[in-house]
Design a protein around this motif. Structure first.
Motif, PDB file in Angstrom:
ATOM      1  N   THR A 199       1.126  -1.576   0.032  1.00  0.00           N
ATOM      2  CA  THR A 199       0.085   0.126  -0.241  1.00  0.00           C
ATOM      3  C   THR A 199       1.105   1.261  -0.031  1.00  0.00           C
ATOM      4  O   THR A 199       1.539   1.781   0.973  1.00  0.00           O
ATOM      5  CB  THR A 199      -1.289   0.031   0.950  1.00  0.00           C
ATOM      6  OG1 THR A 199      -1.663  -1.211   1.005  1.00  0.00           O
ATOM      7  CG2 THR A 199      -1.783   1.256   1.125  1.00  0.00           C
ATOM      8  N   ALA A 200       0.556   2.332  -1.208  1.00  0.00           N
ATOM      9  CA  ALA A 200       1.295   3.388  -0.633  1.00  0.00           C
ATOM     10  C   ALA A 200       0.208   4.209  -0.441  1.00  0.00           C
ATOM     11  O   ALA A 200      -0.567   4.327  -0.936  1.00  0.00           O
ATOM     12  CB  ALA A 200       1.952   2.970  -2.790  1.00  0.00           C
ATOM     13  N   PHE A 259      -3.293   2.347  -3.774  1.00  0.00           N
ATOM     14  CA  PHE A 259      -3.031   3.952  -3.053  1.00  0.00           C
ATOM     15  C   PHE A 259      -4.084   4.536  -2.360  1.00  0.00           C
ATOM     16  O   PHE A 259      -5.167   4.689  -2.466  1.00  0.00           O
ATOM     17  CB  PHE A 259      -2.759   4.556  -4.682  1.00  0.00           C
ATOM     18  CG  PHE A 259      -1.685   4.083  -5.311  1.00  0.00           C
ATOM     19  CD1 PHE A 259      -0.420   4.929  -5.968  1.00  0.00           C
ATOM     20  CD2 PHE A 259      -1.832   3.309  -6.455  1.00  0.00           C
ATOM     21  CE1 PHE A 259       0.362   3.963  -6.500  1.00  0.00           C
ATOM     22  CE2 PHE A 259      -1.131   2.688  -7.286  1.00  0.00           C
ATOM     23  CZ  PHE A 259       0.290   3.173  -7.538  1.00  0.00           C
ATOM     24  N   VAL A 260      -2.903   5.640  -1.453  1.00  0.00           N
ATOM     25  CA  VAL A 260      -4.103   5.997  -0.569  1.00  0.00           C
ATOM     26  C   VAL A 260      -3.298   7.695  -0.146  1.00  0.00           C
ATOM     27  O   VAL A 260      -2.580   7.838   0.434  1.00  0.00           O
ATOM     28  CB  VAL A 260      -4.760   5.542   0.960  1.00  0.00           C
ATOM     29  CG1 VAL A 260      -5.611   6.401   1.571  1.00  0.00           C
ATOM     30  CG2 VAL A 260      -4.628   3.862   0.758  1.00  0.00           C
ATOM     31  N   CYS A 261      -4.472   8.579  -0.439  1.00  0.00           N
ATOM     32  CA  CYS A 261      -4.083  10.138   0.179  1.00  0.00           C
ATOM     33  C   CYS A 261      -4.068  10.299   1.351  1.00  0.00           C
ATOM     34  O   CYS A 261      -5.595   9.960   1.755  1.00  0.00           O
ATOM     35  CB  CYS A 261      -5.334  10.523  -0.777  1.00  0.00           C
ATOM     36  SG  CYS A 261      -4.119  12.274  -0.746  1.00  0.00           S
ATOM     37  N   GLY A 262      -3.433  10.377   2.109  1.00  0.00           N
ATOM     38  CA  GLY A 262      -3.464  10.656   3.504  1.00  0.00           C
ATOM     39  C   GLY A 262      -2.220  11.288   4.493  1.00  0.00           C
ATOM     40  O   GLY A 262      -1.662  11.360   3.940  1.00  0.00           O
ATOM     41  N   ASP A 263      -2.854  11.477   5.603  1.00  0.00           N
ATOM     42  CA  ASP A 263      -1.809  12.150   6.381  1.00  0.00           C
ATOM     43  C   ASP A 263      -1.367  11.327   7.139  1.00  0.00           C
ATOM     44  O   ASP A 263      -1.902  10.101   8.173  1.00  0.00           O
ATOM     45  CB  ASP A 263      -2.356  12.961   6.836  1.00  0.00           C
ATOM     46  CG  ASP A 263      -1.701  14.031   7.701  1.00  0.00           C
ATOM     47  OD1 ASP A 263      -0.626  13.480   8.258  1.00  0.00           O
ATOM     48  OD2 ASP A 263      -1.992  15.058   8.423  1.00  0.00           O
ATOM     49  N   ALA A 264       0.297  11.564   7.637  1.00  0.00           N
ATOM     50  CA  ALA A 264       0.606   9.984   8.193  1.00  0.00           C
ATOM     51  C   ALA A 264       0.810  10.334  10.093  1.00  0.00           C
ATOM     52  O   ALA A 264       0.387   9.752  10.695  1.00  0.00           O
ATOM     53  CB  ALA A 264       2.311  10.476   8.386  1.00  0.00           C
ATOM     54  N   GLU A 265       0.123  11.458  10.168  1.00  0.00           N
ATOM     55  CA  GLU A 265      -0.638  12.142  11.067  1.00  0.00           C
ATOM     56  C   GLU A 265      -1.887  11.358  11.492  1.00  0.00           C
ATOM     57  O   GLU A 265      -2.740  11.310  13.215  1.00  0.00           O
ATOM     58  CB  GLU A 265      -0.459  13.650  11.589  1.00  0.00           C
ATOM     59  CG  GLU A 265       1.070  13.609  12.116  1.00  0.00           C
ATOM     60  CD  GLU A 265       1.161  14.833  12.852  1.00  0.00           C
ATOM     61  OE1 GLU A 265       1.735  15.419  13.831  1.00  0.00           O
ATOM     62  OE2 GLU A 265       1.680  16.278  11.646  1.00  0.00           O
ATOM     63  N   GLN A 266      -2.540  11.124  10.208  1.00  0.00           N
ATOM     64  CA  GLN A 266      -3.997  10.213  10.767  1.00  0.00           C
ATOM     65  C   GLN A 266      -4.194   8.903   9.949  1.00  0.00           C
ATOM     66  O   GLN A 266      -4.818   8.832   8.796  1.00  0.00           O
ATOM     67  CB  GLN A 266      -5.109  11.459  10.364  1.00  0.00           C
ATOM     68  CG  GLN A 266      -4.861  12.681  10.891  1.00  0.00           C
ATOM     69  CD  GLN A 266      -5.902  13.839  11.201  1.00  0.00           C
ATOM     70  OE1 GLN A 266      -7.089  13.504  10.044  1.00  0.00           O
ATOM     71  NE2 GLN A 266      -5.643  15.126  10.559  1.00  0.00           N
ATOM     72  N   LEU A 267      -3.621   7.994   9.841  1.00  0.00           N
ATOM     73  CA  LEU A 267      -3.716   7.460   9.328  1.00  0.00           C
ATOM     74  C   LEU A 267      -4.636   7.028   9.211  1.00  0.00           C
ATOM     75  O   LEU A 267      -5.514   5.908  10.363  1.00  0.00           O
ATOM     76  CB  LEU A 267      -2.029   6.212   9.930  1.00  0.00           C
ATOM     77  CG  LEU A 267      -0.651   6.650   9.885  1.00  0.00           C
ATOM     78  CD1 LEU A 267       0.356   5.768  10.104  1.00  0.00           C
ATOM     79  CD2 LEU A 267      -0.608   6.183   8.051  1.00  0.00           C
ATOM     80  N   PRO A 268      -4.960   6.686   7.693  1.00  0.00           N
ATOM     81  CA  PRO A 268      -7.119   5.119   7.416  1.00  0.00           C
ATOM     82  C   PRO A 268      -6.425   4.392   7.843  1.00  0.00           C
ATOM     83  O   PRO A 268      -7.034   3.268   6.687  1.00  0.00           O
ATOM     84  CB  PRO A 268      -6.857   6.645   6.475  1.00  0.00           C
ATOM     85  CG  PRO A 268      -5.972   6.535   6.133  1.00  0.00           C
ATOM     86  CD  PRO A 268      -4.778   6.838   6.350  1.00  0.00           C
ATOM     87  N   PHE A 269      -5.663   3.176   8.779  1.00  0.00           N
ATOM     88  CA  PHE A 269      -5.892   2.338   8.569  1.00  0.00           C
ATOM     89  C   PHE A 269      -6.636   1.561  10.229  1.00  0.00           C
ATOM     90  O   PHE A 269      -6.478   1.706  11.162  1.00  0.00           O
ATOM     91  CB  PHE A 269      -4.801   1.528   8.230  1.00  0.00           C
ATOM     92  CG  PHE A 269      -3.847   2.136   7.239  1.00  0.00           C
ATOM     93  CD1 PHE A 269      -4.925   1.835   5.573  1.00  0.00           C
ATOM     94  CD2 PHE A 269      -3.067   2.700   7.184  1.00  0.00           C
ATOM     95  CE1 PHE A 269      -3.803   2.059   4.465  1.00  0.00           C
ATOM     96  CE2 PHE A 269      -2.713   3.752   5.723  1.00  0.00           C
ATOM     97  CZ  PHE A 269      -3.058   3.192   4.752  1.00  0.00           C
ATOM     98  N   GLU A 270      -6.823   0.253   9.901  1.00  0.00           N
ATOM     99  CA  GLU A 270      -7.867  -0.956  11.296  1.00  0.00           C
ATOM    100  C   GLU A 270      -5.993  -1.138  11.807  1.00  0.00           C
ATOM    101  O   GLU A 270      -4.603  -1.061  11.485  1.00  0.00           O
ATOM    102  CB  GLU A 270      -8.420  -1.799  10.421  1.00  0.00           C
ATOM    103  CG  GLU A 270      -9.454  -1.033  10.129  1.00  0.00           C
ATOM    104  CD  GLU A 270     -10.020  -2.410  10.167  1.00  0.00           C
ATOM    105  OE1 GLU A 270     -10.267  -3.691  10.414  1.00  0.00           O
ATOM    106  OE2 GLU A 270     -11.733  -1.876   9.727  1.00  0.00           O
ATOM    107  N   ALA A 271      -5.824  -2.122  12.808  1.00  0.00           N
ATOM    108  CA  ALA A 271      -5.137  -2.370  13.449  1.00  0.00           C
ATOM    109  C   ALA A 271      -4.691  -3.350  13.650  1.00  0.00           C
ATOM    110  O   ALA A 271      -5.447  -4.469  12.606  1.00  0.00           O
ATOM    111  CB  ALA A 271      -5.429  -2.465  15.000  1.00  0.00           C
TER     112      ALA A 271
END
Length: 262
Positions: free
Chosen positions: A69-70, A93-105
């Protein structure tokens, strides 16, 4: 210091089409990080690249993970990464912020990040979040520029205009180590490196930084155009660093770190 995430996304999106043409230090940093991964013979299931940029290093993770995943804050970078991934190595490919990572544990076995976390306000939070996303035994390999990066440019600007901060400040080595000590990770390796890049002129350096998208993106910069006299004074100050070969040095001081979730 307050980091302007919108400015970062815009800056790196604009830089994306030409980024690889000037990313000399970034390639060397990436090679050092991949060398750490080569020590492990096992190929894991899932990997995440935080701040994937143009995808050059993300594609290289093919040797170490089955599914990749990128993630990047800049849509323009993701667009270039998609184009560069001719063989379809990257699965998502995911557009996102390293301080609000949009993934599950516990979703990844390997998390990788090269020269991206310096744009985060809270390294402690990032480390905590990454720890949560990793499965037991997972690894986090990352690199960050630190305090003496571009020291020649900083000093030259400071002497020309001390009212404003013209060059981004980076964390100290001690501050990064404190964050590592406070994190739940086990430290596997920490390498401190200093690379020097040489230029014929100051303008060559500043043009390259702009092409990298690494120019001023903090909120306490001057919002008006810097006067020509001040710019000339900065360039004159930088001349004091010219070496006996007639070249101007630029320092890149950085850490390459490997962590493990036990």
């Amino acid at each position: 210091m307050t980091i302007d995430k919108k400015a970062i996304a815009h800056s790196f999106s604009r830089a994306a089409p030409h980024y690889d043409s000037v990313a000399h230090v970034q390639r060397q940093v990436g090679e050092a990080m991949l060398d750490l991964l080569k020590a492990s013979a096992l190929k894991v299931d899932t990997a995440l690249d935080i701040g994937c940029g143009t995808g050059a290093l993300t594609v290289a993770l093919e040797c170490y993970a089955q599914h990749i995943t990128a993630l990047d804050l800049a849509p323009g970078m993701l667009e270039v990464a998609r184009h560069n991934d001719q063989r379809g190595v990257i699965n998502r490919f995911v557009c996102g912020d390293a301080e609000q990572l949009p993934f599950e544990a516990e979703q990844f076995d390997l998390i990788f990040s090269s020269f991206a976390l310096q744009w985060c306000e809270d390294l402690d939070k990032v480390l905590s979040d990454v720890f949560t996303l990793l499965r037991p035994g997972g690894r986090f390999v990352f690199s960050v520029p630190v305090e003496n990066t571009l020291r020649e440019l900083k000093l030259s600007w400071r002497k020309a205009d001390s009212r404003y901060q013209h060059v981004n400040e980076f964390m100290t080595v001690d501050a990064v180590k404190r964050s590592l000590d406070a994190s739940p990770f086990t430290l596997m390796e920490l390498q401190e490196k200093l690379n020097m890049v040489y230029y014929d002129t100051v303008r060559e350096l500043t043009r390259e930084l702009k092409t990298l998208g690494a120019h001023q993106v903090i909120n306490n910069r001057t919002h008006s155009l810097t006067g020509k006299k001040t710019v000339f004074q900065m360039m004159s100050n930088y001349e004091h660093f010219r070496n006996h070969q007639g070249l101007l040095p630029a320092s890149w001081h950085y850490l390459v770190i490997s962590l493990q979730k036990d």
